[in-house]
Enzyme design. Structure first.
Site, PDB file in Angstrom:
ATOM      1  N   HIS A  12      27.758 -64.684  34.666  1.00  0.00           N
ATOM      2  CA  HIS A  12      27.702 -65.923  33.863  1.00  0.00           C
ATOM      3  C   HIS A  12      28.778 -65.990  32.762  1.00  0.00           C
ATOM      4  O   HIS A  12      28.487 -66.350  31.632  1.00  0.00           O
ATOM      5  CB  HIS A  12      26.302 -66.072  33.239  1.00  0.00           C
ATOM      6  CG  HIS A  12      25.949 -65.012  32.248  1.00  0.00           C
ATOM      7  ND1 HIS A  12      24.686 -64.529  32.104  1.00  0.00           N
ATOM      8  CD2 HIS A  12      26.679 -64.339  31.328  1.00  0.00           C
ATOM      9  CE1 HIS A  12      24.649 -63.614  31.153  1.00  0.00           C
ATOM     10  NE2 HIS A  12      25.864 -63.477  30.661  1.00  0.00           N
ATOM     11  N   HIS A  59      22.751 -65.364  24.005  1.00  0.00           N
ATOM     12  CA  HIS A  59      23.803 -64.542  23.373  1.00  0.00           C
ATOM     13  C   HIS A  59      23.941 -64.833  21.883  1.00  0.00           C
ATOM     14  O   HIS A  59      25.042 -64.839  21.343  1.00  0.00           O
ATOM     15  CB  HIS A  59      25.147 -64.778  24.058  1.00  0.00           C
ATOM     16  CG  HIS A  59      25.204 -64.365  25.487  1.00  0.00           C
ATOM     17  ND1 HIS A  59      24.617 -65.085  26.507  1.00  0.00           N
ATOM     18  CD2 HIS A  59      25.771 -63.291  26.083  1.00  0.00           C
ATOM     19  CE1 HIS A  59      24.841 -64.478  27.661  1.00  0.00           C
ATOM     20  NE2 HIS A  59      25.526 -63.391  27.435  1.00  0.00           N
ATOM     21  N   HIS A 192      29.829 -54.461  32.574  1.00  0.00           N
ATOM     22  CA  HIS A 192      30.877 -54.925  31.656  1.00  0.00           C
ATOM     23  C   HIS A 192      30.579 -54.505  30.228  1.00  0.00           C
ATOM     24  O   HIS A 192      29.432 -54.325  29.846  1.00  0.00           O
ATOM     25  CB  HIS A 192      31.143 -56.428  31.743  1.00  0.00           C
ATOM     26  CG  HIS A 192      30.019 -57.386  31.407  1.00  0.00           C
ATOM     27  ND1 HIS A 192      28.792 -57.382  32.035  1.00  0.00           N
ATOM     28  CD2 HIS A 192      29.961 -58.421  30.524  1.00  0.00           C
ATOM     29  CE1 HIS A 192      28.044 -58.379  31.565  1.00  0.00           C
ATOM     30  NE2 HIS A 192      28.725 -59.014  30.631  1.00  0.00           N
ATOM     31  N   GLU A 239      22.859 -56.410  31.148  1.00  0.00           N
ATOM     32  CA  GLU A 239      22.350 -57.697  31.652  1.00  0.00           C
ATOM     33  C   GLU A 239      21.821 -57.578  33.079  1.00  0.00           C
ATOM     34  O   GLU A 239      21.127 -58.481  33.558  1.00  0.00           O
ATOM     35  CB  GLU A 239      23.456 -58.760  31.619  1.00  0.00           C
ATOM     36  CG  GLU A 239      23.825 -59.223  30.221  1.00  0.00           C
ATOM     37  CD  GLU A 239      24.981 -60.221  30.206  1.00  0.00           C
ATOM     38  OE1 GLU A 239      25.251 -60.785  29.138  1.00  0.00           O
ATOM     39  OE2 GLU A 239      25.632 -60.431  31.253  1.00  0.00           O
TER      40      GLU A 239
END
Ligand code: DHB
Ligand code: FE
Length: 281
Positions: A12, A59, A192, A239
């Protein structure tokens, strides 16, 4: 009763929104990522879910660091995207499926998950981009229930707890008194890290093992603590908990799943991206 038909997963990254806005899908940098979506859209076109339940992480948009629920469930009529700046300039609001929201909230609380209930909720790229990727033409043919899992402010929920949450959400969907069909969606990951000494960290070996486990051994990742997951996948790679919750939800529909399509590509921005569709069989 409602029918839980399958699960989808996608990364995303806000830059994806920018690429959509600028029409860059066929550019060499973007093509390997966007090529993952036509088979997903084909599956959606054939199965036509009425509702999607999205596991995602906020976030710092709707929940900031001062007030951070571990698990939050949206129960709003609509969800407006409020990411600033760097994605798609304007996105249509997502339409809520309020009745299913309350079914999920009631079931979760009954099963002793202490969730935050959100009758107003802004959403960011993590909630809005998957819809845009799945239904690029707009006018989304689905309503949504957003289920937010904290992966931005420690302490984070364990993989084991996220699996249990996903399973309970799946059971809530299956026991929803409705003739509608529902798909579950995971938004996030895979490996990531955006900041710190390991910025740019990616772990392809672990990512592929994790994707395989979602088909054949869904509880595999629950053996790891959150700190081990951060070590293996990066501070934002955690995530992948969304994918675990999505897969756990499917166990309520069927002991087995079948992989419809999948794609893994490194990198988009700082992220190892994945796209996946699993069907309950
Ligand atoms: C990126 C990845 C994310 O998961 C996110 O939420 C924002 C940015 C990135 O790789 O740029
Ligand atoms: Fe993210």
């Amino acid at each position: 009763m409602a029918k839980l038909i399958g699960g989808l997963g996608t990364s995303h990254i806000p830059a994806i929104g920018n690429a959509i806005h600028k029409g860059l899908q066929q550019e060499p940098y973007w093509k390997p990522f966007f090529d993952g979506f036509p088979p997903i859209r084909e599956w959606l076109g054939a199965k036509k879910p009425d509702v999607v339940v999205i596991f995602y992480n906020d976030h710092g948009l709707n929940f900031f660091l001062d007030k951070m629920p571990t698990f939050a469930v949206g129960a709003a009529q609509q969800y407006v995207n409020s990411d600033e700046g760097w994605g798609i300039p304007s996105l249509e609001p997502l339409r809520g499926e309020v009745d299913l929201s309350w079914q999920i909230i009631n079931t979760l609380v009954e099963k002793e998950f202490d969730v935050t209930t959100c009758q107003e909720m802004l959403v960011d790229h993590a909630c809005s981009l998957p819809l845009k990727l799945f239904f690029p033409e707009g006018n989304y043919p689905v309503t949504v229930v957003p289920v937010c899992i904290n992966t931005v402010q420690f302490p984070l929920p364990s993989a084991k707890r996220c699996y249990a949450l996903g399973k309970a959400v799946g059971e809530a969907i299956q026991s929803w008194d409705s003739s509608k069909s529902v798909a579950v969606v995971a938004s996030g990951g895979l490996s990531h890290q955006l900041d710190g000494e390991r910025a740019g960290f990616i772990n392809k070996v672990f990512d592929l093992q994790f994707l395989d486990s979602l088909e054949s051994n869904p509880e595999w990742a629950t053996q790891f603590s959150v700190h081990e997951l951060v070590k293996k996948t990066g501070t934002q790679g955690v995530e992948l908990l969304m994918w675990l919750a999505m897969r756990a939800a499917l166990t309520a529909a069927s002991p087995k799943v079948q992989r419809v399509t999948g794609n893994y590509h490194i990198p988009i921005s700082n992220t190892a991206t994945a796209v996946l569709a699993l069907e309950a069989v």
